[in-house]
Write an enzyme that holds these catalytic residues in place. Structure first.
Site, PDB file in Angstrom:
ATOM      1  N   ASP A 294       0.913  -1.286   0.045  1.00 31.84           N
ATOM      2  CA  ASP A 294      -0.008   0.065   0.083  1.00 31.84           C
ATOM      3  C   ASP A 294       0.883   1.402  -0.149  1.00 31.84           C
ATOM      4  OD1 ASP A 294      -2.259  -1.231   0.177  1.00 31.84           O
ATOM      5  OD2 ASP A 294      -2.491  -1.647   2.386  1.00 31.84           O
TER       6      ASP A 294
ATOM      7  N   ASP B 250      -7.124  -1.389  -4.281  1.00 35.02           N
ATOM      8  CA  ASP B 250      -8.176  -0.917  -3.483  1.00 35.02           C
ATOM      9  C   ASP B 250      -9.060  -0.141  -3.776  1.00 35.02           C
ATOM     10  OD1 ASP B 250      -7.117  -2.792  -1.478  1.00 35.02           O
ATOM     11  OD2 ASP B 250      -5.817  -1.336  -0.707  1.00 35.02           O
TER      12      ASP B 250
END
Length: 209
Positions: A144, A178
């Site tokens: 991420d 995401d």
């Protein structure tokens, strides 16, 4: 909308997602952060579990989660193919394609990254290191890097429950995959009547009956 166009969406999302993750993994140390704007930062973290950092406890928790994701992606693929076959709305097909691409992008991390890269702790990771990866197959961590702390500060005392506490909005760190999943789900919710028109007709028939 054709299946070929849905595949094109998936391929583009996967390429952007994986290129961005590989770049971060091979150029950033875990926890490293750079400011793009005051409200947007590139902040490298690794997610060992589900969304929001939740994890399944136990020795086989990570393996179970990865296998569950693999089963889920098969179901999403069937849903996409079936929707195209039944000539579902363009919004529905695009939404499913986004969800599939996002889910598949994170699965690649979970399945392969532990073998393809060494650790990012206190060092920049190497691709295909001679000593082997930081983990085993199916036990990789999701990369991420997108962080949007639009507000950071102490909340006024008059706010119930959280007054006086330090607060960050938006706190989660996420990735392109995401974003694709969230966008797809958002489209299904916002355009529910257009994506599932038969549902409304069935409800009307039940009321008339």
């Amino acid at each position: 909308m054709s299946l070929k166009k849905a595949y094109l969406i998936i391929i583009v999302i996967l390429l952007i997602d994986q290129i961005s993750k590989i770049y971060i993994k091979t150029n950033f140390v875990l926890g490293e952060e750079i400011d793009v704007f005051s409200w947007f930062k590139i902040h490298f973290v690794e997610n060992k579990g589900m969304a929001w950092g939740a994890q399944i406890p136990g020795e086989y928790g990570k393996l179970f989660l990865t296998l569950f994701r693999l089963v889920a992606i098969v179901g999403i693929a069937w849903w996409l193919k079936d929707s195209v076959k039944k000539k579902g709305s363009k919004i529905l097909i695009v939404a499913i394609a986004l969800i599939f691409a996002g889910a598949f992008g994170n699965i690649i991390d979970s399945v392969f990254y532990g073998v393809l890269f060494d650790s990012s702790i206190a060092q920049v990771a190497h691709f295909l290191p001679e000593a082997g990866g930081y983990s085993t197959l199916f036990h990789g961590h999701v990369v991420d890097m997108l962080y949007f702390p639009m507000f950071q500060g102490v909340l006024p005392e008059w706010i119930p429950f959280w007054g006086g506490d330090y607060f960050t909005f938006f706190d989660p760190v996420f990735n392109i995959a995401d974003t694709a999943i969230s966008t797809g789900v958002g489209m299904l919710l916002v355009f529910h009547k257009k994506t599932f028109p038969s549902t409304k007709k069935e409800e009307d028939q039940k009321i008339e009956a």
